[in-house]
Scaffold this motif. Structure first.
Motif, PDB file in Angstrom:
ATOM      1  N   ASN A 125       0.815  -1.220   0.000  1.00 46.33           N
ATOM      2  CA  ASN A 125       0.000   0.000   0.000  1.00 46.33           C
ATOM      3  C   ASN A 125       0.847   1.268   0.000  1.00 46.33           C
ATOM      4  O   ASN A 125       0.610   2.191  -0.786  1.00 46.33           O
ATOM      5  N   LEU A 126       1.837   1.330   0.885  1.00 50.45           N
ATOM      6  CA  LEU A 126       2.667   2.528   0.965  1.00 50.45           C
ATOM      7  C   LEU A 126       3.528   2.686  -0.283  1.00 50.45           C
ATOM      8  O   LEU A 126       3.781   3.809  -0.744  1.00 50.45           O
ATOM      9  N   GLY A 127       3.974   1.573  -0.846  1.00 45.04           N
ATOM     10  CA  GLY A 127       4.746   1.626  -2.088  1.00 45.04           C
ATOM     11  C   GLY A 127       3.913   2.186  -3.231  1.00 45.04           C
ATOM     12  O   GLY A 127       4.379   3.034  -4.010  1.00 45.04           O
ATOM     13  N   MET A 128       2.659   1.760  -3.342  1.00 45.06           N
ATOM     14  CA  MET A 128       1.784   2.270  -4.392  1.00 45.06           C
ATOM     15  C   MET A 128       1.418   3.738  -4.141  1.00 45.06           C
ATOM     16  O   MET A 128       1.290   4.520  -5.096  1.00 45.06           O
ATOM     17  N   ALA A 129       1.253   4.120  -2.890  1.00 48.04           N
ATOM     18  CA  ALA A 129       0.957   5.524  -2.580  1.00 48.04           C
ATOM     19  C   ALA A 129       2.098   6.423  -3.069  1.00 48.04           C
ATOM     20  O   ALA A 129       1.856   7.483  -3.664  1.00 48.04           O
ATOM     21  N   ALA A 130       3.338   6.003  -2.829  1.00 51.32           N
ATOM     22  CA  ALA A 130       4.494   6.784  -3.273  1.00 51.32           C
ATOM     23  C   ALA A 130       4.577   6.826  -4.802  1.00 51.32           C
ATOM     24  O   ALA A 130       4.859   7.874  -5.395  1.00 51.32           O
ATOM     25  N   PHE A 131       4.312   5.683  -5.447  1.00 50.27           N
ATOM     26  CA  PHE A 131       4.376   5.610  -6.909  1.00 50.27           C
ATOM     27  C   PHE A 131       3.338   6.520  -7.563  1.00 50.27           C
ATOM     28  O   PHE A 131       3.655   7.322  -8.442  1.00 50.27           O
ATOM     29  N   VAL A 132       2.073   6.404  -7.137  1.00 46.11           N
ATOM     30  CA  VAL A 132       0.999   7.196  -7.750  1.00 46.11           C
ATOM     31  C   VAL A 132       1.178   8.670  -7.413  1.00 46.11           C
ATOM     32  O   VAL A 132       0.840   9.547  -8.228  1.00 46.11           O
ATOM     33  N   ARG A 133       1.738   8.975  -6.240  1.00 46.92           N
ATOM     34  CA  ARG A 133       1.949  10.374  -5.849  1.00 46.92           C
ATOM     35  C   ARG A 133       2.886  11.077  -6.825  1.00 46.92           C
ATOM     36  O   ARG A 133       2.636  12.231  -7.213  1.00 46.92           O
ATOM     37  N   THR A 134       3.952  10.424  -7.225  1.00 53.60           N
ATOM     38  CA  THR A 134       4.880  11.048  -8.178  1.00 53.60           C
ATOM     39  C   THR A 134       4.171  11.350  -9.495  1.00 53.60           C
ATOM     40  O   THR A 134       4.389  12.397 -10.112  1.00 53.60           O
ATOM     41  N   ARG A 135       3.293  10.438  -9.932  1.00 52.58           N
ATOM     42  CA  ARG A 135       2.547  10.661 -11.176  1.00 52.58           C
ATOM     43  C   ARG A 135       1.500  11.756 -11.006  1.00 52.58           C
ATOM     44  O   ARG A 135       1.266  12.547 -11.919  1.00 52.58           O
ATOM     45  N   ALA A 136       0.854  11.812  -9.828  1.00 51.92           N
ATOM     46  CA  ALA A 136      -0.158  12.844  -9.582  1.00 51.92           C
ATOM     47  C   ALA A 136       0.467  14.235  -9.606  1.00 51.92           C
ATOM     48  O   ALA A 136      -0.123  15.188 -10.138  1.00 51.92           O
ATOM     49  N   ILE A 137       1.668  14.367  -9.019  1.00 51.44           N
ATOM     50  CA  ILE A 137       2.368  15.653  -9.024  1.00 51.44           C
ATOM     51  C   ILE A 137       2.759  16.032 -10.448  1.00 51.44           C
ATOM     52  O   ILE A 137       2.580  17.176 -10.885  1.00 51.44           O
ATOM     53  N   LEU A 146      -6.810  11.439  -5.610  1.00 58.21           N
ATOM     54  CA  LEU A 146      -7.809  10.629  -4.910  1.00 58.21           C
ATOM     55  C   LEU A 146      -7.294   9.210  -4.722  1.00 58.21           C
ATOM     56  O   LEU A 146      -7.455   8.610  -3.648  1.00 58.21           O
ATOM     57  N   ASP A 147      -6.639   8.675  -5.742  1.00 55.20           N
ATOM     58  CA  ASP A 147      -6.067   7.334  -5.650  1.00 55.20           C
ATOM     59  C   ASP A 147      -4.915   7.298  -4.649  1.00 55.20           C
ATOM     60  O   ASP A 147      -4.756   6.324  -3.905  1.00 55.20           O
ATOM     61  N   VAL A 148      -4.115   8.364  -4.626  1.00 55.68           N
ATOM     62  CA  VAL A 148      -3.016   8.441  -3.648  1.00 55.68           C
ATOM     63  C   VAL A 148      -3.559   8.387  -2.232  1.00 55.68           C
ATOM     64  O   VAL A 148      -3.032   7.651  -1.373  1.00 55.68           O
ATOM     65  N   ARG A 149      -4.616   9.156  -1.961  1.00 52.29           N
ATOM     66  CA  ARG A 149      -5.204   9.166  -0.619  1.00 52.29           C
ATOM     67  C   ARG A 149      -5.703   7.786  -0.224  1.00 52.29           C
ATOM     68  O   ARG A 149      -5.524   7.353   0.920  1.00 52.29           O
ATOM     69  N   ALA A 150      -6.319   7.105  -1.174  1.00 54.54           N
ATOM     70  CA  ALA A 150      -6.830   5.767  -0.863  1.00 54.54           C
ATOM     71  C   ALA A 150      -5.686   4.811  -0.529  1.00 54.54           C
ATOM     72  O   ALA A 150      -5.765   4.040   0.441  1.00 54.54           O
ATOM     73  N   TRP A 151      -4.605   4.846  -1.317  1.00 52.24           N
ATOM     74  CA  TRP A 151      -3.450   3.981  -1.039  1.00 52.24           C
ATOM     75  C   TRP A 151      -2.798   4.343   0.291  1.00 52.24           C
ATOM     76  O   TRP A 151      -2.385   3.452   1.057  1.00 52.24           O
TER      77      TRP A 151
END
Length: 300
Positions: A125-137, A146-151
Motif C-alpha cells: 500500500n505505501l509503495g503504491m501511494a508513493a508511486f501514484v503520488r509522483t505521477r499525480a504531481i 484521490l487514488d493516492v489518498r486511498a493507497w
C-alpha cells in the motif's frame, strides 16, 4: 484534453488494488483478523472508485457533445465527492464493527501469521501511494490524488495492524495476555477514526466545486488584475464571476465603458482580451475565459 498517461497509471493501480484486496481478504479470513479483512474491503471499494475515475478520464479526453456542450469537466469533482463519501462510510462501518468486537470480548487472532500478512499489505500500500503520488504531481491530476489518498489510508491502516500484532506477540505468555483478543478490534477502531477526516475533507473540497463555490485565490487574482486594467484604460467598472470544476477554471468578466467609448476594430477588442488573458495567465486549456465590453450596466 490529454488523459492517456493518467489512464495508464489508473489501470496499473487497479491491477495492484485487485491483488492487494485479494491478499487482504485471504489473510484476514485465514488468521481471523477483522482489521486485515477491513483492509481488503477498503481496497475493494477503492477498485470500484478507480474504475469510475478511469471512465471519467476517458470522457475528459473527448470533446463536448450536443448534450454536454461544455464538456465533461463537472464529472471529476463529482467522482471525488462520491469517493470521499464512500470511503468515509467504510470507516464508519469499521468503527461499528470494532465496537461490537470490543463489547463482546474480542476474538482470537493468530498473531504471528497475521503480522506477516499485515506487513505484506503495508509495504504494498505505501509503495503504491508513493508511486501514484509522483505521477499525480507530474500530471497535476485530482483523480490521481484521490487514488493516492486511498493507497495512503490503506497503508497507514496496515501499519497500525502491524504494530498491533507486534504488541500482541510481546504480550503473549505474560500477565497481560488476556488483552490480546481486544487488540484487533481496538486497532480497527483507532485506525478507522484516525483516517476518517481524510475522505471527509476530500469530499467537502470536491462538493465546493460541484456547488461552484468561487475559489478564493482565483477570485482574488481576477479582482487584482481587472482593477488595474480598468484603471489603466479608463473604463468605468467591471464585474467578474469565477468557478472551478475539477481541472477546469471558469472566468467570466464584464467591462463597463462610457456609451461614447470608441474601442476600435474587432482586432482591437481581441487585443484587449489577449492582454487580460496574459495578465491572468489564462492561456492554457484548463481555462474557460469569457470577456465582453458593454455600456449598459444591465449586461454586467
Amino acid at each position: 484534453m490529454e488523459t492517456t498517461r493518467e489512464q495508464r497509471v489508473l489501470k496499473f493501480s487497479i491491477g495492484v488494488t485487485v491483488a492487494v484486496s485479494a491478499t487482504g481478504f485471504t489473510g484476514g479470513l485465514l488468521v481471523g483478523s477483522q482489521a486485515i479483512l477491513f483492509d481488503g474491503v477498503y481496497s475493494l471499494v477503492d477498485v470500484a472508485l478507480t474504475l469510475v475515475a478511469l471512465a471519467v478520464l476517458r470522457l475528459l479526453g473527448r470533446e463536448g457533445s450536443t448534450r454536454f456542450q461544455y464538456g465533461y469537466w463537472h464529472l471529476e469533482p463529482m467522482v471525488e465527492a462520491l469517493g470521499g463519501a464512500i470511503l468515509a462510510l467504510a470507516c464508519i462501518y469499521a468503527v461499528a464493527n470494532s465496537i461490537i468486537g470490543l463489547t463482546t470480548g474480542g476474538h482470537a487472532v493468530q498473531a504471528g501469521p497475521a503480522l506477516m500478512w499485515a506487513s505484506l499489505l503495508c509495504v504494498s500500500n505505501l509503495g503504491m501511494a508513493a508511486f501514484v503520488r509522483t505521477r499525480a504531481i507530474r500530471l497535476q491530476s485530482a483523480l490521481l490524488w484521490l487514488d493516492v489518498r486511498a493507497w495512503l489510508l490503506s497503508g497507514m491502516m496496515s501499519l497500525a495492524v502491524v504494530l498491533a500484532f507486534v504488541i500482541a506477540l510481546m504480550l503473549r505468555g505474560g500477565g497481560h495476555e488476556h488483552w490480546i483478543p481486544y487488540l484487533d478490534p481496538l486497532v480497527l477502531a483507532v485506525i478507522s477514526i484516525a483516517v476518517l477526516p481524510v475522505p471527509l475533507r476530500g469530499a467537502w473540497k470536491a462538493m465546493r466545486e460541484v456547488l461552484q463555490v468561487a475559489p478564493d485565490s482565483l477570485d482574488a487574482r481576477v479582482q487584482t488584475v481587472m482593477k488595474q486594467f480598468v484603471a489603466e484604460h479608463g473604463y468605468l467598472d467591471f464585474t467578474s464571476h469565477v468557478a472551478k470544476m475539477g481541472r477546469m477554471r471558469f472566468v467570466e468578466i464584464h467591462i463597463l465603458t462610457h456609451p461614447d467609448t470608441v474601442i476600435g476594430t474587432i482586432g482591437n477588442v481581441d487585443a484587449l482580451r489577449d492582454e487580460i488573458a496574459e495578465r491572468l495567465d489564462a492561456r492554457g486549456s484548463e481555462f474557460w475565459l469569457t470577456i465582453d465590453f458593454t455600456a449598459d450596466p444591465a449586461w454586467t
